[in-house]
Design a protein around this motif. Structure first.
Motif: not given
Length: 240
Positions: A105-106, A111-114, A218-225
């Motif tokens: 998740v982290a 990766l989403g932030w970058k 946003g897709l990376f963060v969605a995958a993390a969630l």
């Protein structure tokens, strides 16, 4: 030769065919079923697909496809874990499952932030020499994305045994299943990477690149969630 020892040629040929088929590690029908399942699994959107599209967007197909190699190395590791019996240990250990899950998740959030803060100019580096566009960092990125997903190990643990025949050599069956899954996944990830690389050549304006960067971030963060909501198989909240 007496009549008691005589065997019809048709029966003998049938026995030979049966014996030959028995020497194959897997039945053809079983392999075809697994082959179809691999396409369904690989085409389902997930962190690996997002990572492949992000790599194709940022580095083009030739460079970005190194990410797919890292994904497959992690897949080999996961199949090996399941084959050696460690997958069952992971599925049963809440601590091990949670450590791998939250690390994944982290990393996806990172990766989403970058990707979100990447400047538009960084998208057009298909022929550049940036450190993060070299093969090894991209391979490691793909490896970490896939390896840090405990759901993948538990999923493989649940799916692979359905296609294994205990009466046949297990090692050969695992090798066939692994080769099939990796080949299909490489083809699918090539499609995702190539599609994003085509988008890269079409969208050159800074505001378009910025929108794409933020979309993939946003897709990376969605995958993390989504990964954060995964619970260990068989884990249920205690009853009243």
């Amino acid at each position: 030769m007496s009549g008691e020892n005589w065997v019809p040629l048709d029966n003998m040929a049938a026995c030979v065919r049966c014996n030959c088929l028995d020497t194959f590690p897997m039945l053809l029908d079983t392999w075809i079923s697994f082959f179809v399942a691999c396409w369904v699994i690989s085409l389902s959107p997930g962190a690996g697909a997002v990572a492949s599209m992000s790599s194709g967007l940022n580095y083009g197909f030739r460079r970005g496809y190194w990410n797919a190699l890292g994904l497959q190395l992690a897949l080999v590791l996961q199949i090996g874990i399941v084959a050696t019996g460690l997958g069952a240990v992971l599925a049963a250990s809440e601590l091990a499952f949670s450590v791998i899950k939250w690390f994944g998740v982290a990393y996806l959030v990172y990766l989403g932030w970058k990707q979100w803060v990447a400047p538009p100019a960084a998208v057009a580096v298909e022929s550049g020499d940036a450190a993060h566009g070299r093969p090894w960092p991209l391979v490691m990125r793909g490896f970490i994305v896939n390896a840090s997903n405990p759901k993948a190990i538990v999923f493989i643990l649940a799916v692979l045994p359905q296609f294994l025949d205990p009466a046949r050599p297990l090692l050969a069956q695992y090798l066939i299943l692994a080769a099939t899954m990796i080949t299909v996944n490489l083809v699918v990830m090539a499609g995702y990477t190539g599609l994003a690389a085509r988008v890269l050549r079409l969208l050159r304006e800074p505001h378009q690149q910025r929108l794409l960067n933020r979309s993939f971030g946003g897709l990376f963060v969605a995958a993390a969630l989504l990964l954060a909501t995964v619970r260990r198989a068989g884990h249920a909240a205690p009853g009243p």
